[in-house]
Design an enzyme around this catalytic site. Sequence first.
Site, PDB file in Angstrom:
ATOM      1  CG  HIS A   1     -66.305 -25.936 -35.941  1.00 50.75           C
ATOM      2  ND1 HIS A   1     -66.545 -24.638 -36.308  1.00 50.75           N
ATOM      3  CD2 HIS A   1     -65.574 -25.873 -34.797  1.00 50.75           C
ATOM      4  CE1 HIS A   1     -65.964 -23.817 -35.443  1.00 50.75           C
ATOM      5  NE2 HIS A   1     -65.387 -24.539 -34.515  1.00 50.75           N
TER       6      HIS A   1
ATOM      7  CG  HIS B   1     -64.242 -28.510 -31.126  1.00 50.23           C
ATOM      8  ND1 HIS B   1     -62.967 -28.061 -31.369  1.00 50.23           N
ATOM      9  CD2 HIS B   1     -65.055 -27.439 -31.292  1.00 50.23           C
ATOM     10  CE1 HIS B   1     -63.017 -26.760 -31.665  1.00 50.23           C
ATOM     11  NE2 HIS B   1     -64.266 -26.363 -31.620  1.00 50.23           N
TER      12      HIS B   1
HETATM   13  P1  5GP Z   1     -63.916 -22.724 -32.481  1.00 50.43           P
HETATM   14  O1  5GP Z   1     -64.369 -21.853 -33.632  1.00 50.43           O
HETATM   15  O2  5GP Z   1     -64.912 -23.749 -32.069  1.00 50.43           O
HETATM   16  O3  5GP Z   1     -63.440 -21.893 -31.341  1.00 50.43           O
HETATM   17  O4  5GP Z   1     -62.654 -23.552 -32.916  1.00 50.43           O
HETATM   18  C1  5GP Z   1     -62.053 -23.517 -34.174  1.00 50.43           C
HETATM   19  C2  5GP Z   1     -61.037 -24.652 -34.186  1.00 50.43           C
HETATM   20  O5  5GP Z   1     -60.456 -24.686 -35.453  1.00 50.43           O
HETATM   21  C3  5GP Z   1     -59.912 -24.485 -33.162  1.00 50.43           C
HETATM   22  O6  5GP Z   1     -59.888 -25.626 -32.320  1.00 50.43           O
HETATM   23  C4  5GP Z   1     -58.659 -24.363 -34.016  1.00 50.43           C
HETATM   24  O7  5GP Z   1     -57.572 -25.033 -33.453  1.00 50.43           O
HETATM   25  C5  5GP Z   1     -59.084 -24.974 -35.334  1.00 50.43           C
HETATM   26  N1  5GP Z   1     -58.449 -24.387 -36.507  1.00 50.43           N
HETATM   27  C6  5GP Z   1     -58.179 -23.074 -36.733  1.00 50.43           C
HETATM   28  N2  5GP Z   1     -57.607 -22.914 -37.947  1.00 50.43           N
HETATM   29  C7  5GP Z   1     -57.533 -24.155 -38.498  1.00 50.43           C
HETATM   30  C8  5GP Z   1     -57.022 -24.632 -39.747  1.00 50.43           C
HETATM   31  O8  5GP Z   1     -56.522 -23.895 -40.599  1.00 50.43           O
HETATM   32  N3  5GP Z   1     -57.101 -25.968 -39.974  1.00 50.43           N
HETATM   33  C9  5GP Z   1     -57.640 -26.832 -39.055  1.00 50.43           C
HETATM   34  N4  5GP Z   1     -57.672 -28.120 -39.368  1.00 50.43           N
HETATM   35  N5  5GP Z   1     -58.108 -26.421 -37.853  1.00 50.43           N
HETATM   36  C10 5GP Z   1     -58.064 -25.095 -37.588  1.00 50.43           C
END
Ligand code: 5GP
Length: 143
Positions: free
Chosen positions: A105, A107
């Site tokens: 993903h 951001h």
């Molecule tokens: P990373 O893996 O890049 O650290 O970030 C994962 C992102 O996913 C985080 O910013 C977190 O807030 C978001 N996130 C975690 N769980 C969920 C979810 O169930 N739904 C959504 N829409 N975002 C999520």
Amino acid sequence: MADTAYDPDNIFGKILRGEIPAHKVYEDEHTLAFMDVMPQGEGHTLVIPKAPSRGLLDAEPETLAAVMRTAQVVGRAVKTAFGAEGLTLFQFNEPAGGQTVFHLHVHLIPRHEGVPLRRHEGGMADPTVLADHAGRIRAALEG
Ligand code: 5GP
């Protein structure tokens, strides 16, 4: 290649399969964009591929191209929707790289001069606020 296999039971895999809800803003054949539930700033949006990649390192080049194409389309709309002056992109790989959800993903966070980002994985946003923000981004995409 990543040193760990893709697990389809990750939370974004569940969103892709419609098993859990998300505030979606954009979808095409190869990608989906939706609001981050713990936004680091107003309008924090995530872009994911439909292809099962864990992160940057195991994704096919075509998958990366599709994700970045969508990041540009949605990034423009996010910037417009929130009247932002800038846009920050993050993409984390593996726990040591800050990744917490193991489906590739990007951001997208609209930025305003002098306004710092909130903490990564800070508080959960109010769902009604996220729904309103998603509506603003969809409107900007249509405009
Ligand atoms: P990373 O893996 O890049 O650290 O970030 C994962 C992102 O996913 C985080 O910013 C977190 O807030 C978001 N996130 C975690 N769980 C969920 C979810 O169930 N739904 C959504 N829409 N975002 C999520």
